[in-house]
Write an enzyme that holds these catalytic residues in place. Sequence first.
Site, PDB file in Angstrom:
ATOM      1  N   HIS A  24       2.058   4.246  -3.092  1.00 15.71           N
ATOM      2  CA  HIS A  24       2.042   5.713  -3.047  1.00 15.71           C
ATOM      3  C   HIS A  24       3.338   6.280  -3.637  1.00 15.71           C
ATOM      4  O   HIS A  24       3.305   7.216  -4.441  1.00 15.71           O
ATOM      5  CB  HIS A  24       1.875   6.218  -1.613  1.00 15.71           C
ATOM      6  CG  HIS A  24       0.491   6.077  -1.069  1.00 15.71           C
ATOM      7  ND1 HIS A  24      -0.599   6.714  -1.620  1.00 15.71           N
ATOM      8  CD2 HIS A  24       0.023   5.374  -0.014  1.00 15.71           C
ATOM      9  CE1 HIS A  24      -1.683   6.406  -0.925  1.00 15.71           C
ATOM     10  NE2 HIS A  24      -1.333   5.587   0.056  1.00 15.71           N
TER      11      HIS A  24
ATOM     12  N   HIS B 138       0.838  -1.201   0.000  1.00 12.81           N
ATOM     13  CA  HIS B 138       0.000   0.000   0.000  1.00 12.81           C
ATOM     14  C   HIS B 138       0.874   1.253   0.000  1.00 12.81           C
ATOM     15  O   HIS B 138       0.693   2.156  -0.830  1.00 12.81           O
ATOM     16  CB  HIS B 138      -0.910  -0.020   1.238  1.00 12.81           C
ATOM     17  CG  HIS B 138      -1.740   1.207   1.426  1.00 12.81           C
ATOM     18  ND1 HIS B 138      -3.101   1.191   1.349  1.00 12.81           N
ATOM     19  CD2 HIS B 138      -1.399   2.496   1.698  1.00 12.81           C
ATOM     20  CE1 HIS B 138      -3.564   2.421   1.559  1.00 12.81           C
ATOM     21  NE2 HIS B 138      -2.545   3.229   1.777  1.00 12.81           N
ATOM     22  N   GLU B 139       1.828   1.307   0.922  1.00 10.29           N
ATOM     23  CA  GLU B 139       2.674   2.499   1.032  1.00 10.29           C
ATOM     24  C   GLU B 139       3.639   2.616  -0.143  1.00 10.29           C
ATOM     25  O   GLU B 139       3.871   3.713  -0.653  1.00 10.29           O
ATOM     26  CB  GLU B 139       3.424   2.497   2.368  1.00 10.29           C
ATOM     27  CG  GLU B 139       2.525   2.504   3.598  1.00 10.29           C
ATOM     28  CD  GLU B 139       1.474   3.606   3.622  1.00 10.29           C
ATOM     29  OE1 GLU B 139       1.674   4.669   2.991  1.00 10.29           O
ATOM     30  OE2 GLU B 139       0.434   3.408   4.271  1.00 10.29           O
TER      31      GLU B 139
END
Length: 156
Positions: free
Chosen positions: A73, A69-70
């Site tokens: 980004h 998820h990170e």
Amino acid sequence: MQQQILERIEDCYQQAEAYFKRAFPRPTTQFTLRGRSAGTAHLQQNRLRFNPVLLRENSEAFLAEVVPHEISHLLCFQIFGKTKPHGREWQSIMLKLFKISPNTTHNFDTQSVKGKDVEYRCACGPIRLGIRRHNKVLRGETRYLCKRCHTHLTLA
């Protein structure tokens, strides 16, 4: 556990480089995040921060979901520039590259990292304020009103 996270980060980047057919700079990684967030990506600094308490309590989900998820980004920023934090570009990376549902939040139990709160009172009863708001009241920076009865809150 932190070593496993670092290895997972490297795995994700190798996967991204194969998928996008280009190199990506590796981020700085810190395990200093506090509060209820599991992780954050600092786009301009190419930095990842993870919550060590939530990591310890949810290690499998961290490896499977939080790390990709990170990283998504950071990849999104490096590929597309500035976009909405959980916009279609980010969702596309989550789905196509990592084959993970693009959930914007985790569902971990956060009781162990929940901040302290302080009881205040208004005309209609007790209200709990978080420690940050409580400290602002103590420093005289602000006063809070009850949303229901519109009276000033006072320390119980």
